[in-house]
Motif scaffolding. Structure first.
Motif, mmCIF file in Angstrom:
data_model
loop_
_atom_site.group_PDB
_atom_site.id
_atom_site.type_symbol
_atom_site.label_atom_id
_atom_site.label_comp_id
_atom_site.label_asym_id
_atom_site.label_seq_id
_atom_site.Cartn_x
_atom_site.Cartn_y
_atom_site.Cartn_z
ATOM 1 N N ALA A 1 40.736 43.327 35.570
ATOM 2 C CA ALA A 1 39.762 43.224 36.657
ATOM 3 C C ALA A 1 39.585 41.778 37.098
ATOM 4 O O ALA A 1 39.363 41.495 38.290
ATOM 5 C CB ALA A 1 38.422 43.811 36.214
ATOM 6 N N THR A 2 39.664 40.842 36.155
ATOM 7 C CA THR A 2 39.545 39.424 36.489
ATOM 8 C C THR A 2 40.731 38.962 37.320
ATOM 9 O O THR A 2 40.583 38.187 38.275
ATOM 10 C CB THR A 2 39.416 38.592 35.203
ATOM 11 O OG1 THR A 2 38.326 39.104 34.426
ATOM 12 C CG2 THR A 2 39.177 37.129 35.497
ATOM 13 N N ILE A 3 41.919 39.436 36.965
ATOM 14 C CA ILE A 3 43.115 39.130 37.759
ATOM 15 C C ILE A 3 42.902 39.570 39.207
ATOM 16 O O ILE A 3 43.224 38.842 40.152
ATOM 17 C CB ILE A 3 44.341 39.833 37.149
ATOM 18 C CG1 ILE A 3 44.700 39.194 35.800
ATOM 19 C CG2 ILE A 3 45.535 39.801 38.095
ATOM 20 C CD1 ILE A 3 45.752 39.948 35.014
ATOM 21 N N CYS A 4 42.334 40.758 39.366
ATOM 22 C CA CYS A 4 42.115 41.293 40.715
ATOM 23 C C CYS A 4 41.029 40.520 41.457
ATOM 24 O O CYS A 4 41.157 40.229 42.654
ATOM 25 C CB CYS A 4 41.751 42.767 40.632
ATOM 26 S SG CYS A 4 43.062 43.815 39.950
ATOM 27 N N ARG A 5 39.946 40.187 40.751
ATOM 28 C CA ARG A 5 38.822 39.520 41.410
ATOM 29 C C ARG A 5 39.227 38.162 41.982
ATOM 30 O O ARG A 5 38.752 37.746 43.042
ATOM 31 C CB ARG A 5 37.670 39.353 40.406
ATOM 32 C CG ARG A 5 36.345 39.074 41.042
ATOM 33 C CD ARG A 5 35.163 39.233 40.079
ATOM 34 N NE ARG A 5 35.526 39.712 38.776
ATOM 35 C CZ ARG A 5 35.434 39.006 37.646
ATOM 36 N NH1 ARG A 5 34.973 37.770 37.669
ATOM 37 N NH2 ARG A 5 35.777 39.531 36.488
ATOM 38 N N TYR A 6 40.129 37.468 41.266
ATOM 39 C CA TYR A 6 40.568 36.151 41.732
ATOM 40 C C TYR A 6 41.897 36.212 42.477
ATOM 41 O O TYR A 6 42.473 35.178 42.802
ATOM 42 C CB TYR A 6 40.629 35.172 40.549
ATOM 43 C CG TYR A 6 39.249 34.860 40.020
ATOM 44 C CD1 TYR A 6 38.434 33.919 40.645
ATOM 45 C CD2 TYR A 6 38.733 35.549 38.922
ATOM 46 C CE1 TYR A 6 37.165 33.647 40.170
ATOM 47 C CE2 TYR A 6 37.452 35.281 38.448
ATOM 48 C CZ TYR A 6 36.680 34.334 39.078
ATOM 49 O OH TYR A 6 35.405 34.076 38.615
ATOM 50 N N LEU B 1 46.223 53.584 37.032
ATOM 51 C CA LEU B 1 44.949 53.882 37.691
ATOM 52 C C LEU B 1 43.906 52.812 37.400
ATOM 53 O O LEU B 1 42.970 52.623 38.185
ATOM 54 C CB LEU B 1 44.440 55.255 37.256
ATOM 55 C CG LEU B 1 45.346 56.441 37.634
ATOM 56 C CD1 LEU B 1 44.717 57.749 37.166
ATOM 57 C CD2 LEU B 1 45.620 56.463 39.131
ATOM 58 N N ILE B 2 44.052 52.093 36.270
ATOM 59 C CA ILE B 2 43.151 50.972 35.997
ATOM 60 C C ILE B 2 43.348 49.911 37.069
ATOM 61 O O ILE B 2 42.386 49.349 37.608
ATOM 62 C CB ILE B 2 43.409 50.391 34.592
ATOM 63 C CG1 ILE B 2 43.075 51.427 33.516
ATOM 64 C CG2 ILE B 2 42.608 49.097 34.383
ATOM 65 C CD1 ILE B 2 43.402 50.969 32.107
ATOM 66 N N GLY B 3 44.595 49.647 37.409
ATOM 67 C CA GLY B 3 44.865 48.681 38.461
ATOM 68 C C GLY B 3 44.278 49.107 39.786
ATOM 69 O O GLY B 3 43.623 48.313 40.488
ATOM 70 N N GLY C 1 41.504 47.540 42.816
ATOM 71 C CA GLY C 1 42.098 47.105 44.074
ATOM 72 C C GLY C 1 43.502 46.587 43.978
ATOM 73 O O GLY C 1 44.035 46.061 44.963
ATOM 74 N N ALA C 2 44.141 46.726 42.831
ATOM 75 C CA ALA C 2 45.522 46.273 42.675
ATOM 76 C C ALA C 2 46.493 47.348 43.149
ATOM 77 O O ALA C 2 46.123 48.500 43.372
ATOM 78 C CB ALA C 2 45.799 45.930 41.214
ATOM 79 N N ASP C 3 47.739 46.972 43.256
ATOM 80 C CA ASP C 3 48.794 47.942 43.509
ATOM 81 C C ASP C 3 49.147 48.609 42.178
ATOM 82 O O ASP C 3 49.470 47.920 41.198
ATOM 83 C CB ASP C 3 50.033 47.263 44.085
ATOM 84 C CG ASP C 3 49.760 46.638 45.450
ATOM 85 O OD1 ASP C 3 48.909 47.182 46.181
ATOM 86 O OD2 ASP C 3 50.388 45.612 45.774
#
Length: 579
Positions: free
Chosen positions: A471-476, A517-519, A523-525
């Motif tokens: 989630a941190t990867i996605c947020r930034y 599905l976690i990704g 909001g990730a691909d």
């Protein structure tokens, strides 16, 4: 003296004429050159993180302190400057301490700053909020630890921590940032006189000439010389000097896991697939930035009993740890190599010309056999580790500037053995302790520190330790692609409960889990792949996009085996490929 020590909640600083300890901490970090801070906020450090942003630092907020610490440690390894971790007190501090202890063991410069209860109340055991003697908890596990009880101590503490983290053998430093110090209000003009930047914090110390001469004599006299490269050599960023040493004197080399790419894994002098031969036949081995520990059989047993070790390290206590070192070279890595290269000038190597030729022939044969294994595995249905790697290997090798983060059991071993690295400091893994649970944190630290794309190849069990920080990867919006090798278990998904009951076996996870599905949730691909074509397409798209991506690589539940040190559980591998 205009310092105010009344820290009751109804008092507020008259900014900018007055500042709190939280602002002082942020400014002290900025002035020693820190740009990025990783952490997880709460009482009593929340305002400190806001202050960091206010003074221009980049603050990265995580979901778990351990992963923030792993990011800071990886940042330190890749940049040679301390990665900084900010945590709350008590259990938050201890969660982060896991990473700081790991950084210390692996010699990564890192500073952990944790909020702490009033030490007077802790010392008197009054039962205060989140009471824990954090300073003395940390001390045995880190390189250096100190406490700030007053705001005026903060600038000096930060400067001293910086020096301690990067000087000599790098490591983790802990600062106990007490609540009274954080809350204290001081006049800004008074604080201005307290800031300073440490001068020459990592002063280079040269080895003695006698030590260098001894090393040169042993190396030039050897019939079967070899060089062993460790992550300390990669950290030192002495790439050109090692290249000159290897190529000028045509010395075969082995690379430890995180030193892969320091010299190309597929280079003409690489003996990566000849580990056993090197151990059995080399008569002189120059160990550069590696430790002769469990990963090298402690320098005994499998090694030629007459081998002479030349060891280059900044830490004198590393010498003779498990085996006598014939030529200890204690000092700064760059200066040591400069002096050795100078000492070699005009000298003639005594190496048997057939030694390198035989290693090259052995490498060619073993590499061909390994390539055949990958080719044969590429048709397996369902996929196994080797099937997936037959796709991943050429893609990563054709994108050498991508940083590879890797952890797991079989996933770690097989990926390390399969993917050749050609650039230094582009492989990050669980290192000396071989711990699981660094994947997402290290991926974030690598992406932030370098600005490069990152691919994390994770076992499904390993991903579970750190997965929430995807989630941190996605947020930034970091350019990180995570591949989860899903075989439904620790080692594999075919464990059986010996009681015959319905409860899962100790090693069983969930073969039907859809990690993609976690990704997608953040909001990730997301991709779920079951074939080599699907995997190739997903990884190619993910790398091209530069977006956060999570790929569930569906393997057979029977893919993988116990990979520890219990002999009867571990049949001999088909090929002993690397260290």
């Amino acid at each position: 003296m205009s310092t105010t020590t009344d820290n009751s909640n109804n008092k507020a600083p008259k900014f900018p004429e007055q500042v709190t300890g939280m602002y002082i901490l942020a400014e002290a970090l900025r002035r020693v050159g820190i740009k990025d801070v990783y952490g997880l906020v709460g009482i009593p450090v929340t305002e400190a993180a806001y202050a960091m942003q206010k003074v221009g630092l980049n603050y990265y907020g995580f979901r778990f302190e351990q992963q923030a610490g792993m990011a800071a440690a990886t940042h330190g390894y890749l940049t040679k400057t301390p990665g900084v971790l900010l945590t709350v007190s008590s259990l938050g501090m201890m969660n982060g301490l896991t990473a700081t202890a790991n950084a210390t063991v692996n010699c990564y410069p890192m500073i952990q700053i944790s909020g702490a209860s009033d030490p007077d109340m802790v010392d008197m055991d009054l039962g205060t909020y989140e009471q824990l003697d954090q300073l003395n908890t940390a001390r045995p596990l880190v390189k250096f630890a100190l406490r700030c009880s007053h705001a005026k101590d903060i600038p000096a503490a930060v400067a001293r921590a910086y020096r301690a983290a990067v000087s000599g053998r790098p490591g983790g430093v802990y600062i106990d940032m007490s609540t009274p110090a954080l809350a204290e209000i001081m006049d800004a003009s008074e604080v201005e006189n307290l800031y300073f930047t440490p001068v020459d914090p990592a002063s280079a110390v040269a080895p003695t000439q006698q030590a260098v001469d001894r090393a040169v004599e042993i190396l030039t006299s050897a019939k079967h010389p070899a060089i062993l490269l460790g992550k300390g050599a990669a950290y030192a960023q002495v790439d050109d000097k090692i290249k000159t040493l290897v190529e000028t004197y045509k010395i075969p080399y082995l690379s430890m896991s995180m030193a892969k790419g320091l010299m190309p894994d597929a280079g003409p002098y690489s003996a990566l697939s000849c580990r056993s031969t090197i151990m059995q036949q080399a008569d002189a081995v120059m160990v550069i930035g590696a430790r002769i520990n469990w990963m090298l059989s402690f320098g005994k047993g499998k090694w030629n009993p007459d081998v002479k070790f030349i060891q280059l390290d900044i830490e004198p206590r590393e010498m003779d740890r498990n085996v006598p070192v014939a030529a200890p070279v204690v000092g700064d890595m760059s200066l040591s190599l400069d002096m050795i290269l100078e000492g070699l000038k005009g000298k003639t190597m005594s190496a048997d010309s057939a030694w390198l030729v035989s290693l090259q022939a052995e490498s060619k044969a073993k590499n061909a056999k390994f390539a055949q294994r990958l080719t044969e595995a590429s048709a397996a249905k369902p996929m196994n580790h080797w099937t997936a790697l037959s796709v991943i290997k050429p893609i990563l090798e054709s994108n050498p500037d991508v940083i590879l983060v890797n952890e797991g059991a079989n996933t770690l071993d097989d990926t390390r053995d399969s993917v050749d690295m050609s650039l230094p400091r582009h492989r990050i893994d669980c290192a000396s302790w071989s711990i699981m649970g660094m994947g997402m944190g290290s991926s974030i630290g690598a992406a932030v520190a370098t600005g490069k794309k990152v691919v994390a190849v994770e076992g499904d069990s390993a991903f579970g330790f750190s997965g929430m920080d995807f989630a941190t990867i996605c947020r930034y919006k970091l350019p990180v692609t995570v591949l989860v090798f899903n075989n439904g278990g620790i080692y594999n998904g075919i464990g059986v409960n010996p009681s015959g009951g319905d409860a899962p076996a100790p090693t069983t996870l969930d073969i039907n889990a859809q990690y993609n599905l976690i990704g997608e949730a953040f909001g990730a691909d997301g991709y779920r792949v079951e074939t080599t074509d699907e995997l190739r397409d997903a990884l190619t798209k993910a790398l091209a996009s530069g977006r956060p991506s999570l790929i569930d690589v569906q393997l057979g539940a029977d893919s993988g085996k116990e990979s520890g040190h219990i002999g009867y559980l571990n049949p001999a591998p088909l090929i002993e490929y690397t260290v």
